[in-house]
Design an enzyme around this catalytic site. Sequence first.
Site, mmCIF file in Angstrom:
data_model
loop_
_atom_site.group_PDB
_atom_site.id
_atom_site.type_symbol
_atom_site.label_atom_id
_atom_site.label_comp_id
_atom_site.label_asym_id
_atom_site.label_seq_id
_atom_site.Cartn_x
_atom_site.Cartn_y
_atom_site.Cartn_z
ATOM 1 N N SER B 133 0.832 -1.210 0.000
ATOM 2 C CA SER B 133 0.000 0.000 0.000
ATOM 3 C C SER B 133 0.862 1.253 0.000
ATOM 4 O O SER B 133 1.964 1.252 0.555
ATOM 5 C CB SER B 133 -0.881 -0.006 1.251
ATOM 6 O OG SER B 133 -1.458 1.275 1.468
ATOM 7 N N TYR B 157 -0.905 0.005 9.884
ATOM 8 C CA TYR B 157 -1.159 -0.681 8.611
ATOM 9 C C TYR B 157 0.022 -0.497 7.655
ATOM 10 O O TYR B 157 0.503 -1.466 7.047
ATOM 11 C CB TYR B 157 -2.438 -0.097 8.017
ATOM 12 C CG TYR B 157 -2.825 -0.569 6.652
ATOM 13 C CD1 TYR B 157 -3.360 -1.836 6.452
ATOM 14 C CD2 TYR B 157 -2.701 0.276 5.545
ATOM 15 C CE1 TYR B 157 -3.755 -2.252 5.188
ATOM 16 C CE2 TYR B 157 -3.101 -0.129 4.284
ATOM 17 C CZ TYR B 157 -3.620 -1.393 4.109
ATOM 18 O OH TYR B 157 -4.015 -1.793 2.861
ATOM 19 N N LYS B 161 2.651 -3.380 6.316
ATOM 20 C CA LYS B 161 2.872 -3.661 4.893
ATOM 21 C C LYS B 161 4.362 -3.537 4.559
ATOM 22 O O LYS B 161 4.920 -4.340 3.810
ATOM 23 C CB LYS B 161 2.065 -2.674 4.038
ATOM 24 C CG LYS B 161 0.552 -2.866 4.100
ATOM 25 C CD LYS B 161 0.106 -4.082 3.319
ATOM 26 C CE LYS B 161 -1.409 -4.185 3.199
ATOM 27 N NZ LYS B 161 -1.844 -5.455 2.590
#
Lengths: 329, 329
Positions: B133, B157, B161
């Site tokens: 992402s 997050y 990633k």
Amino acid sequence: MPGTGLRVLITGADGFVGQGLVAALARPGMAAALLGAPLDVLLLADRTAGRMPAGLPARWKAGDLADPAYLASLTEDPLDLVFHLASLPGAAAEGQPELGAAVNLVASQHLALRLARQAREGGPVARVVFASSIAVLGRLGSDPVGDAHPPAPTLSYGAQKWMTEILLADLTRRGEVDAISLRLPGIVARPPGAGGFGSAFMSEIFHAARARTAYRCPVSPGATAWWMSRPTCVAALAHAARLDPARLPSGRSLLLPAFHAPVGAVIEALGAALGSEAVAGINFAPDAAIEALFGRLPPLVAERARAAGFQGDETAGQLVARCLADLDG
Amino acid sequence: MPGTGLRVLITGADGFVGQGLVAALARPGMAAALLGAPLDVLLLADRTAGRMPAGLPARWKAGDLADPAYLASLTEDPLDLVFHLASLPGAAAEGQPELGAAVNLVASQHLALRLARQAREGGPVARVVFASSIAVLGRLGSDPVGDAHPPAPTLSYGAQKWMTEILLADLTRRGEVDAISLRLPGIVARPPGAGGFGSAFMSEIFHAARARTAYRCPVSPGATAWWMSRPTCVAALAHAARLDPARLPSGRSLLLPAFHAPVGAVIEALGAALGSEAVAGINFAPDAAIEALFGRLPPLVAERARAAGFQGDETAGQLVARCLADLDG
């Protein structure tokens, strides 16, 4: 009533750096001085229990960090400060990828995530002093290297240390731990014959000089490395433990002011300290792979660490004197 | 005798991107065209089983990626290609840190390490297409951003990633997987009311325009984002699956050529496609936090991805047309 002192965990407490840290804490009056507060609990973790330090509220808990039940037992009671030193070193992790990932990556994460949970559940926000490594940087060119240098590890060990740094920085951002990752250089002088370190030559020259034995050094005399004596490393760990977070960069990863010098200069300083005949048995049979990985380190600019009060071994003579005193114990 | 076709696993197969990928593979003749080889096995993994695609050798296996036994069951048989799409999105992972770490970090690692073991034990070196992402990048300035931009995630997050990218790159260096991490931008148009995405406004404007309903957009019309239609994203995933490794950068992480445009321009294109009355109900109530995180993206320079043959939505009209066709599906 809870005490006012620190509850401290050291992982890898029976390793080379861990033993040095425990010994430093055990010197009369030094625990409070080094950590900035009295010590209430000192939990010492390693695969096997080491020597019990005198005069400290210490307890050994032996086990395998890759075992989740053991890891959970280490974080059962609240912790204020964790020195996370345990790891499977570079060459060993490269050759045993499952074990390397289990110890260096998975166990480090479980430990960090458990400490974060402790804070979310109302417990203390633990200061974590993480023994990262210059292995996160990977192969370097000839330009000076500073904290802004982008990591590009060429060993799984370096990748695993880097990932742990990122997790600790994120949990610090969340306010769930208060972490500092120190990118340690080659710490000397490790015990003779310690396996798993491609950089073992940095220590072996000390043992050869002290024992006046022959040693075939796998890098050339001009091979430059980043050196740090164990006493200086232990002082840096303690400094990191008591440091005001306001003095730390947001990424919470620091290159320490290691001493940048060619192997030849350190051998020369050993000769000056022990007599030139002590190093007469050291000769050179350079191995291209070891020289490329550990013998071409460029100058180091550890501005952030110096600004935050970390110190290094500033001359070859100082490095050698501290290492010899440490070896004489 | 083993077949000559591909054995493929898709995690998150019932998510927004996963459904799009499965639907694309299920179009007659398209699986072999998209993947570059016939499909022998298609294992579809998600928390609950989704629709069974017609005409494919597909099997759903429902379970929780955070459950090691389930994860092990997915990698029981040899895999040639894995699309790892499953994740707990940004805002949800930030609010549920244990679950976020379990899904985005721990499960991703177990999957990657199991695939590495498959190769070490003589099985195939799996191509892994990882849905990373742009959240790895963190807050960006106004200068154009390219592949060399150093990650500094501001959400767990993004950190999770990034750590997975590093592990996959290291296992690729070891020759144990053959991974590509695609740093996906906001993929549109997600189903209405999908939780956990601070960037949900990028999709909600499509649904408001199609339904001719009112919508309070939480960013200003001038808020710039990086957009990609789901069909373009699916094409990128398939391109990554069949790409010659020689065309990939050594770090194996790629920014895709997302379309850089203000929300207002996309709304205008929606009005041009659906009639200006369709977007008359969209008004703006900017939320400073959402605008700062998702509405100030600078120009994007995806040179590496373009050189490797990845394509984007090149105009607002093209983005809107592809999204509307996809929604009419």
